[in-house]
Design a protein around this motif. Structure first.
Motif, PDB file in Angstrom:
ATOM      1  N   THR A 231       3.650   7.490   8.415  1.00  0.00           N
ATOM      2  CA  THR A 231       2.997   8.794   8.326  1.00  0.00           C
ATOM      3  C   THR A 231       3.703   9.771   7.394  1.00  0.00           C
ATOM      4  N   PRO A 232       5.046   9.918   7.449  1.00  0.00           N
ATOM      5  CA  PRO A 232       5.701  10.851   6.517  1.00  0.00           C
ATOM      6  C   PRO A 232       5.483  10.469   5.055  1.00  0.00           C
ATOM      7  N   PHE A 233       5.507   9.178   4.733  1.00  0.00           N
ATOM      8  CA  PHE A 233       5.294   8.746   3.350  1.00  0.00           C
ATOM      9  C   PHE A 233       3.892   9.106   2.883  1.00  0.00           C
ATOM     10  N   LEU A 234       2.918   8.914   3.762  1.00  0.00           N
ATOM     11  CA  LEU A 234       1.537   9.219   3.390  1.00  0.00           C
ATOM     12  C   LEU A 234       1.339  10.714   3.160  1.00  0.00           C
ATOM     13  N   PHE A 235       1.846  11.536   4.076  1.00  0.00           N
ATOM     14  CA  PHE A 235       1.690  12.985   3.919  1.00  0.00           C
ATOM     15  C   PHE A 235       2.422  13.480   2.670  1.00  0.00           C
ATOM     16  N   LEU A 236       3.632  12.971   2.421  1.00  0.00           N
ATOM     17  CA  LEU A 236       4.391  13.379   1.238  1.00  0.00           C
ATOM     18  C   LEU A 236       3.645  12.998  -0.035  1.00  0.00           C
ATOM     19  N   ALA A 237       3.172  11.746  -0.093  1.00  0.00           N
ATOM     20  CA  ALA A 237       2.489  11.276  -1.302  1.00  0.00           C
ATOM     21  C   ALA A 237       1.203  12.048  -1.553  1.00  0.00           C
ATOM     22  N   LEU A 238       0.405  12.262  -0.509  1.00  0.00           N
ATOM     23  CA  LEU A 238      -0.851  12.982  -0.684  1.00  0.00           C
ATOM     24  C   LEU A 238      -0.598  14.435  -1.082  1.00  0.00           C
TER      25      LEU A 238
ATOM     26  N   GLY B  10       0.805  -1.212   0.000  1.00  0.00           N
ATOM     27  CA  GLY B  10       0.000   0.000   0.000  1.00  0.00           C
ATOM     28  C   GLY B  10       0.839   1.262   0.000  1.00  0.00           C
ATOM     29  N   ILE B  11       1.824   1.327   0.884  1.00  0.00           N
ATOM     30  CA  ILE B  11       2.698   2.505   0.943  1.00  0.00           C
ATOM     31  C   ILE B  11       3.463   2.681  -0.360  1.00  0.00           C
ATOM     32  N   LEU B  12       3.976   1.584  -0.906  1.00  0.00           N
ATOM     33  CA  LEU B  12       4.711   1.659  -2.173  1.00  0.00           C
ATOM     34  C   LEU B  12       3.812   2.184  -3.284  1.00  0.00           C
ATOM     35  N   SER B  13       2.582   1.715  -3.333  1.00  0.00           N
ATOM     36  CA  SER B  13       1.652   2.144  -4.383  1.00  0.00           C
ATOM     37  C   SER B  13       1.295   3.616  -4.244  1.00  0.00           C
ATOM     38  N   VAL B  14       0.997   4.051  -3.035  1.00  0.00           N
ATOM     39  CA  VAL B  14       0.650   5.457  -2.813  1.00  0.00           C
ATOM     40  C   VAL B  14       1.797   6.371  -3.230  1.00  0.00           C
ATOM     41  N   THR B  15       3.005   6.030  -2.816  1.00  0.00           N
ATOM     42  CA  THR B  15       4.162   6.893  -3.070  1.00  0.00           C
ATOM     43  C   THR B  15       4.534   6.930  -4.545  1.00  0.00           C
ATOM     44  N   VAL B  16       4.650   5.767  -5.164  1.00  0.00           N
ATOM     45  CA  VAL B  16       5.049   5.714  -6.576  1.00  0.00           C
ATOM     46  C   VAL B  16       4.005   6.377  -7.461  1.00  0.00           C
ATOM     47  N   ALA B  17       2.731   6.073  -7.229  1.00  0.00           N
ATOM     48  CA  ALA B  17       1.670   6.652  -8.050  1.00  0.00           C
ATOM     49  C   ALA B  17       1.628   8.168  -7.922  1.00  0.00           C
TER      50      ALA B  17
ATOM     51  N   VAL C 281       2.057  15.586  -2.818  1.00  0.00           N
ATOM     52  CA  VAL C 281       2.510  15.586  -4.213  1.00  0.00           C
ATOM     53  C   VAL C 281       1.327  15.357  -5.149  1.00  0.00           C
ATOM     54  N   ALA C 282       0.458  14.418  -4.797  1.00  0.00           N
ATOM     55  CA  ALA C 282      -0.715  14.138  -5.626  1.00  0.00           C
ATOM     56  C   ALA C 282      -1.629  15.362  -5.709  1.00  0.00           C
ATOM     57  N   PHE C 283      -1.827  16.028  -4.591  1.00  0.00           N
ATOM     58  CA  PHE C 283      -2.678  17.226  -4.556  1.00  0.00           C
ATOM     59  C   PHE C 283      -2.136  18.286  -5.517  1.00  0.00           C
TER      60      PHE C 283
ATOM     61  N   LEU D  99       2.092  10.844 -11.082  1.00  0.00           N
ATOM     62  CA  LEU D  99       1.053  11.804 -11.456  1.00  0.00           C
ATOM     63  C   LEU D  99       1.645  13.064 -12.085  1.00  0.00           C
ATOM     64  N   SER D 100       2.773  13.503 -11.557  1.00  0.00           N
ATOM     65  CA  SER D 100       3.371  14.755 -12.029  1.00  0.00           C
ATOM     66  C   SER D 100       3.979  14.648 -13.423  1.00  0.00           C
ATOM     67  N   ARG D 101       4.073  13.424 -13.962  1.00  0.00           N
ATOM     68  CA  ARG D 101       4.709  13.222 -15.267  1.00  0.00           C
ATOM     69  C   ARG D 101       3.704  13.002 -16.392  1.00  0.00           C
ATOM     70  N   GLN D 102       2.412  12.986 -16.078  1.00  0.00           N
ATOM     71  CA  GLN D 102       1.417  12.617 -17.071  1.00  0.00           C
ATOM     72  C   GLN D 102       0.983  13.804 -17.929  1.00  0.00           C
ATOM     73  N   LYS D 103       0.721  13.509 -19.199  1.00  0.00           N
ATOM     74  CA  LYS D 103       0.186  14.496 -20.125  1.00  0.00           C
ATOM     75  C   LYS D 103      -1.229  14.154 -20.578  1.00  0.00           C
ATOM     76  N   ASP D 104      -1.557  12.864 -20.516  1.00  0.00           N
ATOM     77  CA  ASP D 104      -2.885  12.380 -20.889  1.00  0.00           C
ATOM     78  C   ASP D 104      -3.784  12.424 -19.650  1.00  0.00           C
ATOM     79  N   VAL D 105      -4.950  13.039 -19.757  1.00  0.00           N
ATOM     80  CA  VAL D 105      -5.801  13.247 -18.591  1.00  0.00           C
ATOM     81  C   VAL D 105      -6.317  11.927 -18.023  1.00  0.00           C
ATOM     82  N   LYS D 106      -6.650  10.969 -18.886  1.00  0.00           N
ATOM     83  CA  LYS D 106      -7.153   9.696 -18.371  1.00  0.00           C
ATOM     84  C   LYS D 106      -6.040   8.883 -17.719  1.00  0.00           C
ATOM     85  N   ARG D 107      -4.821   8.971 -18.248  1.00  0.00           N
ATOM     86  CA  ARG D 107      -3.702   8.292 -17.596  1.00  0.00           C
ATOM     87  C   ARG D 107      -3.431   8.908 -16.228  1.00  0.00           C
ATOM     88  N   MET D 108      -3.558  10.238 -16.131  1.00  0.00           N
ATOM     89  CA  MET D 108      -3.319  10.893 -14.853  1.00  0.00           C
ATOM     90  C   MET D 108      -4.302  10.380 -13.796  1.00  0.00           C
ATOM     91  N   PHE D 109      -5.566  10.291 -14.145  1.00  0.00           N
ATOM     92  CA  PHE D 109      -6.544   9.838 -13.153  1.00  0.00           C
ATOM     93  C   PHE D 109      -6.463   8.335 -12.922  1.00  0.00           C
TER      94      PHE D 109
END
Length: 484
Positions: A413-420, A285-292, A422-424, A296-306
């Protein structure tokens, strides 16, 4: 029993009927009618479970309890709203030449059969049939993803088929291992793959075999969930398939795979008496949240981003269930619900936005507020909801997950806050120009169906402010059953 027969029978019959008539003009309405019938049957089934408690049906092969009954209703509801959304959407695709009559027939028939496979996976008590349902869901969605028959869609469908095929093979091996462990206790005539039977004797199962079984099951079904590093099929499938398919993939299919993992986790926890299953889920779960989040910041296609946003949220859900306990399990179930509602609403608005712009490249989509204020505001509010802004339900579930992690799993906790965070930032900085920029796009030929968008958002808002007592009761009972 009758209600479950209709829940499973209506979409199956719908798939067969639309296989013959799905190319006709009225097929869009027939698709909605079958989806409505399934939803009404699901509501009746839910009412029966609320009044009479868990039900063991048809020789014990089907089992309805607080964990799966609300998922059945959610699946039927989102399938209905997506069918309503797809009426004008697929008509425009047909006008643009992307959908021919044979492709429309394939789309409508596979849409209903896909709904049947998901509902079968949720309601069956047999772990072997769950595997069959997941494999059938893979086959139906491969055809849906490739329905445009472009080089990109065929490549995405092939990639999806191969990767999920390998993953589902791992799940099959894990299921066989569970059978071996149960056979030693129940014997050959003991219906060893029925989850209720396994749950009754889980403390007697061989811990070594069950450990190996859960690892294979987590990897296998985790591929369908989209957990990193098993996720690479998901962005392609979302980007190249029709937008209604993206909505049900993100909003529903990922939930079915997560449900299968949860059923297996309950057995593993009981057999081992340790937190190994939860630790594995927290790690993925942590790996997925962080990597995803960083993808997100590298996407150009809107459907790929979501689609990467879906990976992020499924990682957060997996982490919550990995922590276990009443609060984390409650938060995981709530997050599954609101994510299904909000993410499907996002894909509804994105579908109309990309049709209007004629592209999925975010830099070429501008001024949705001016071109179609309803689409623009629908996308903006949906994004605010999925990013966890109050008072939407995503905020409530994420708040519960984060505060529980701060108390039980401080290291995460730091991984979750960082990932959320960055995603925001990644999503918001890309969506704002799409909504508020300048544009010269013309209105769509057919008015978009946006009622489903605002119905979903209204429900997500309600779940952030007030959870109805009967729904809260389901969550509490299901959370207690999951343990941890």
């Amino acid at each position: 029993m009758t209600a479950l027969l209709f829940v499973l029978g209506i979409p199956l019959a719908g798939g067969l009927v639309l296989a013959w008539t799905g190319h006709r003009a009225y097929a869009r309405d027939v698709n909605v009618a079958f989806s409505l019938g399934t939803f009404l049957a699901a509501c009746v089934l839910t009412a029966q479970v609320v009044s009479d408690g868990p039900q063991l049906l048809w020789g014990g092969q089907f089992f309805i309890d607080p964990l799966n009954v609300f998922m059945v209703t959610l699946t039927a509801f989102v399938s209905l709203t997506t069918a309503i959304f797809s009426r004008p959407y697929m008509r425009i695709e047909q006008d643009h030449g992307k959908m021919t009559a044979p492709r429309m027939r394939l789309y409508h028939s596979m849409y209903q059969l896909f709904g049947f496979t998901m509902l079968l996976g949720f309601t069956t008590n047999n772990l072997g049939i769950i595997w069959v349902a997941m494999e059938a869901a893979t086959l139906t969605t491969v055809l849906l993803v490739s329905v445009y028959r472009t080089a990109a869609s065929l490549e995405a469908a092939w990639k999806y088929f191969i990767l999920c095929g390998v993953g589902i093979a791992q799940a099959l091996f894990g299921t066989i291992l569970l059978y071996m462990a149960a056979d030693k206790v129940l014997g050959a005539e003991g219906a060893t793959l029925l989850w209720t039977n396994l749950n009754a004797i889980k403390g007697q199962l061989d811990p070594t075999i069950v450990t190996l079984a859960f690892v294979f099951l987590l990897i296998g079904y985790g591929t369908k969930v989209g957990l990193v590093p098993l996720h690479s099929w998901l962005p392609d499938a979302h980007a190249e398939g029709p937008t209604p398919v993206s909505a049900v993939l993100s909003g529903l299919l990922l939930n079915v795979a997560m449900y299968a993992v949860l059923r297996c986790k309950v057995l593993t926890d009981g057999a081992l008496g340790t937190a190994l299953a939860g630790q594995l889920m927290m790690g993925f779960g942590i790996l997925s949240v962080t990597v995803a989040a960083f993808f997100l910041s590298r996407q150009k296609d809107v459907k790929r981003m979501f689609s990467y946003s879906s990976i992020e949220h499924m990682g957060l859900i997996t982490f919550a269930f990995g922590m276990g306990g009443p609060v984390a399990n409650f938060a995981g179930l709530l997050h599954m619900t609101v994510h299904s509602l909000v993410k499907s609403a996002i894909f509804f608005t994105v579908g109309h936005a990309t049709q209007k712009a004629g592209t999925q490249v975010m830099s070429d989509i501008r001024g949705l507020i001016k071109a179609n204020p309803t689409v623009g505001w629908g996308l903006m509010i949906s994004v605010m909801a999925i990013l966890g802004l109050p008072p939407f339900g995503v905020f409530a579930s994420e708040f519960l997950i984060l505060t529980t992690a701060m108390r039980q799993q401080v290291w995460a906790t730091p991984f979750l806050f960082l990932a959320l965070g960055v995603a925001f930032a990644s999503i918001l900085t890309r969506v704002l120009p799409m909504v508020f920029g300048d544009t010269d796009h013309k209105p769509l030929a057919h008015p978009p169906s946006l009622v489903p968008v605002f119905v979903h958002l209204a429900l997500a808002l309600m779940l952030g402010l007030f959870i109805p007592p009967y729904l809260n009761g389901w969550y509490v009972q299901a959370a207690a059953m999951l343990g941890g």
